[in-house]
Design a protein around this motif. Sequence first.
Motif, short mmCIF file in Angstrom:
data_model
loop_
_atom_site.label_atom_id
_atom_site.label_comp_id
_atom_site.label_asym_id
_atom_site.label_seq_id
_atom_site.Cartn_x
_atom_site.Cartn_y
_atom_site.Cartn_z
N ASP A 1 36.48 -11.10 -17.01
CA ASP A 1 35.72 -10.63 -16.54
C ASP A 1 36.25 -11.35 -15.35
OD1 ASP A 1 35.55 -8.85 -18.72
OD2 ASP A 1 33.02 -7.97 -18.62
N ALA A 2 35.80 -12.40 -15.33
CA ALA A 2 35.58 -13.30 -14.30
C ALA A 2 36.70 -13.58 -13.35
CB ALA A 2 35.94 -14.46 -14.54
N GLU A 3 37.98 -13.22 -13.92
CA GLU A 3 39.21 -14.00 -13.54
C GLU A 3 39.08 -11.59 -11.76
OE1 GLU A 3 41.27 -15.63 -12.86
OE2 GLU A 3 39.86 -16.52 -13.90
N GLU A 4 39.09 -10.80 -13.27
CA GLU A 4 38.73 -9.62 -12.62
C GLU A 4 37.92 -9.14 -10.98
OE1 GLU A 4 40.07 -6.25 -14.69
OE2 GLU A 4 38.79 -5.25 -12.96
N LEU A 5 36.83 -9.68 -11.36
CA LEU A 5 35.74 -10.02 -10.38
C LEU A 5 36.46 -11.16 -9.22
CD1 LEU A 5 32.02 -10.76 -12.24
CD2 LEU A 5 33.06 -8.95 -11.46
N LYS A 6 37.00 -12.41 -9.30
CA LYS A 6 37.92 -13.07 -8.46
C LYS A 6 38.66 -11.96 -7.46
CE LYS A 6 37.58 -17.45 -10.37
NZ LYS A 6 37.31 -18.51 -12.20
N LYS A 7 39.08 -11.65 -8.35
CA LYS A 7 40.84 -10.68 -7.91
C LYS A 7 39.88 -9.92 -6.86
CE LYS A 7 44.26 -10.25 -11.09
NZ LYS A 7 43.73 -9.67 -13.14
N LEU A 8 38.57 -8.98 -7.02
CA LEU A 8 37.67 -8.38 -5.61
C LEU A 8 37.57 -9.03 -5.06
CD1 LEU A 8 35.22 -6.04 -8.65
CD2 LEU A 8 38.01 -5.59 -6.92
N GLY A 9 37.22 -10.45 -4.71
CA GLY A 9 36.89 -11.33 -3.56
C GLY A 9 36.09 -12.63 -3.65
N VAL A 10 35.05 -12.52 -5.40
CA VAL A 10 34.01 -13.09 -5.91
C VAL A 10 34.41 -14.55 -5.89
CG1 VAL A 10 32.97 -14.27 -7.83
CG2 VAL A 10 32.87 -12.02 -7.05
N LYS A 11 34.18 -15.36 -4.95
CA LYS A 11 34.73 -17.47 -4.40
C LYS A 11 34.90 -17.62 -6.16
CE LYS A 11 36.97 -16.41 -1.00
NZ LYS A 11 36.31 -15.67 0.01
N ALA A 12 33.69 -17.52 -7.01
CA ALA A 12 33.58 -18.75 -7.82
C ALA A 12 32.43 -17.83 -8.92
CB ALA A 12 32.92 -19.75 -7.65
N VAL A 13 33.06 -18.05 -10.09
CA VAL A 13 31.99 -17.99 -10.88
C VAL A 13 31.56 -19.39 -11.53
CG1 VAL A 13 32.08 -16.44 -13.51
CG2 VAL A 13 33.02 -15.04 -11.56
N PHE A 14 30.48 -19.15 -12.49
CA PHE A 14 29.91 -20.28 -13.06
C PHE A 14 28.73 -20.15 -14.42
CE2 PHE A 14 29.43 -21.05 -8.36
CZ PHE A 14 30.74 -22.17 -8.01
N GLY A 15 29.19 -20.40 -15.73
CA GLY A 15 28.50 -19.84 -16.57
C GLY A 15 27.43 -20.47 -16.74
N SER B 1 23.33 -9.49 -17.87
CA SER B 1 22.91 -8.69 -18.64
C SER B 1 24.16 -7.49 -19.14
CB SER B 1 22.08 -7.49 -17.82
OG SER B 1 23.55 -7.06 -16.96
N GLY B 2 25.48 -8.16 -18.96
CA GLY B 2 26.71 -7.52 -19.21
C GLY B 2 27.21 -6.65 -17.94
N ALA B 3 26.64 -6.40 -17.12
CA ALA B 3 26.68 -5.35 -16.44
C ALA B 3 27.76 -6.13 -14.74
CB ALA B 3 25.13 -4.87 -15.78
N HIS B 4 27.80 -7.01 -14.65
CA HIS B 4 28.77 -8.24 -14.20
C HIS B 4 30.01 -6.78 -13.20
CE1 HIS B 4 30.38 -9.74 -18.15
NE2 HIS B 4 30.92 -8.99 -17.00
N LEU B 5 30.71 -5.84 -14.63
CA LEU B 5 31.67 -5.33 -13.60
C LEU B 5 31.49 -3.58 -12.93
CD1 LEU B 5 34.86 -5.89 -17.03
CD2 LEU B 5 34.30 -6.79 -14.57
N THR B 6 29.95 -3.37 -12.94
CA THR B 6 29.46 -2.05 -12.06
C THR B 6 29.25 -2.80 -10.73
OG1 THR B 6 27.55 -1.83 -14.13
CG2 THR B 6 29.82 -0.95 -14.10
N LEU B 7 28.00 -3.77 -11.43
CA LEU B 7 27.16 -4.52 -9.97
C LEU B 7 27.47 -5.13 -9.22
CD1 LEU B 7 24.18 -5.42 -12.07
CD2 LEU B 7 24.80 -3.68 -10.77
N VAL B 8 28.38 -5.72 -9.83
CA VAL B 8 29.81 -7.42 -8.70
C VAL B 8 30.53 -6.45 -7.42
CG1 VAL B 8 30.82 -8.94 -8.14
CG2 VAL B 8 29.18 -8.97 -10.24
N PRO B 9 31.71 -5.45 -8.17
CA PRO B 9 32.28 -4.48 -7.51
C PRO B 9 31.15 -3.84 -6.29
CG PRO B 9 32.59 -3.97 -9.65
CD PRO B 9 31.63 -4.99 -9.20
N ALA B 10 30.17 -3.67 -6.76
CA ALA B 10 29.30 -2.17 -5.58
C ALA B 10 28.82 -2.86 -4.55
CB ALA B 10 27.86 -1.85 -6.78
N VAL B 11 28.16 -4.33 -5.42
CA VAL B 11 28.02 -5.33 -3.70
C VAL B 11 28.63 -5.60 -3.18
CG1 VAL B 11 27.05 -7.52 -3.32
CG2 VAL B 11 26.14 -6.70 -5.31
#
Lengths: 140, 308
Positions: A107-121, A73-83
């Motif tokens: 955004d994937a790089e940003e999420l990985k910095k927050l601790g996400v181990k991998a992003v799959f497109g 949906s494009g809302a990953h930058l708010t939803l993922v950090p919340a989780v």
Amino acid sequence: MTETEQRAGTRPIRVLIGKPGLDGHDRGAKIVARALRDAGMEVIYTGLHQTPEEIVEAALQEDVDVVGLSILSGAHLTLVPAVIDLLQAQNMGDVVVVVGGIIPEEDAEELKKLGVKAVFGPGTETDEIVRFTRASVGRA
Amino acid sequence: MSLGQEILRGDRRALARALTLVESDPHAADDIIAEVYPHTGHGIVVGVTGAPGVGKSTLVDRLAGQFLARGRKVGILAVDPSSPFTGGALLGDRVRMEGRGSDVFMRSLATRGHLGGLARATPRAIQLLQAFGKDLILLETVGAGQSEVDIMGFADTTIVVVVPGLGDDVQAFKAGILEIGDIFVVNKSDRPGADQTMRELRQMLHLGPQRTWLPPVLSAQAQQEIGVAEIADAILRHSEVRLTDPEQRQRRMQEAERLVRDALADQLVRGVVSRSQADGRWNEVLAEVAERRLDPAGAARALHLEQD
Ligand code: B12
Ligand SMILES: Nc1nc2c(ncn2[C@@H]2O[C@H](COP(=O)(O)OP(=O)(O)OP(=O)(O)O)[C@@H](O)[C@H]2O)c(=O)[nH]1
Ligand SMILES: [Mg+2]
């Protein structure tokens, strides 16, 4: 199960697949859920429209090794950090978090910095997801 | 602090971890169960069973809402089959759950093979939830075969869910599910044929063996939350009847006997197997049986006699 396996207390990898937010695209989540099941994992699918709170509560109750979030949906930058914050608040920082869906490269790089181990497109082979999940948990 | 103590204090994470232990290796949890056992056995365990897709999870969720509103502390165990080929499982019962936050503790259990493992894990999972403080536990299982009946043996009240029409209910009755139901629910009664299914069910129940409790047949639309309060009432009524039943003590004794027998069988098997493995006899005996030089029962006798 043989006696030896029983003694070793092996258990299947448990994965929770959640769809946070108002995103109704569930094909990818379901395909990944089935692929992980077929690879011998126990997959808890939460269904659509979950809040980050609901996802983390479910992850806690189900004692999962991995939380997989599917977001198109494009809302990953708010939803993922919340989780991630909520997991940390529950002392569940050791749970592997992966994200799939429509996530732009930066955004994937940003999420990985927050601790996400991998992003799959889109177009990711499910074999790759299975391999990564096993490797990151360190069990079959 | 031990895991058992943490559970008794109401730590959800500790409960979740202990559930993982009872699921994976029943013995790893022996000491936890020993610690919490005095704090178990209260409240009501409600089994909900029926064919795939009849609306068990939806009903479980609505019942959870009903009982929460009535001040109960609700736990849910949802059992789904593991693939016999890969060992994997898709545990999808949460999809039907309305967000109830941390008020309800729900755990999805995979059957993980058919070696009685689940039958062993289930009473322990129930005990852990009770020790944690839950006094109304909803146990969902797909109705299929004997393991079903085993698991339902751990419920105080068993609800059998069917849907109107298509003769699939008749099949369910054949599977012996008529005998295990304390309450029958004809769900999806928004669909045609509900009245007829209710009639048929009532007739079959009247034909069955005489019981002090004649199982009510209730109609529901779980999805729309219609008929759910009546089911909750029936559960409480059944529970009262059960508690005043003079045979109650006898039933508790039977349950205790089953649990002790299971534990005993388990401990004896483990003891004999691990000692035989240690001195190498295990593989020798297995080879003799595989080559038809020794019969399985004879092998078992030889193994445990050698150790006496
Ligand atoms: C099919 C589709 C739909 C279907 C969805 C059907 C369904 N039940 O899923 C319908 C028609 C309903 C739909 C509706 C809409 N859609 Co649409 N849709 C698509 C489309 C064409 C394909 C998505 C898909 O199913 N792919 C197939 C699956 C298998 O791939 P996947 O989901 O990407 O999953 C893979 C990976 O991402 C990853 N993965 C995914 N999840 C997870 C989870 C984990 C744990 C892991 C490890 C991996 C993983 O692994 C999978 C396998 O490789 C995409 C475009 C595209 N090419 O992606 C647009 C797209 C996602 N949709 C879009 C939009 C805008 C909409 C609508 C808002 C359109 C509208 N204006 O009405 C609505 C919103 C609906 C809603 N309620 O959310 C946009 C999103 C834009 C954005 N994010 O910025 C896209 C990208 C199209 C576009 N280019 O604009 N859509
Ligand atoms: N028409 C109608 N549909 C219902 C009703 N109750 C539940 N359903 C739907 O029936 C489908 C299956 O419901 P579930 O609650 O998942 O059924 P289940 O028995 O738990 O399914 P499994 O766990 O897969 O065996 C869902 O689409 C529900 O929305 C009802 O009263 N009427
Ligand atoms: Mg279900």
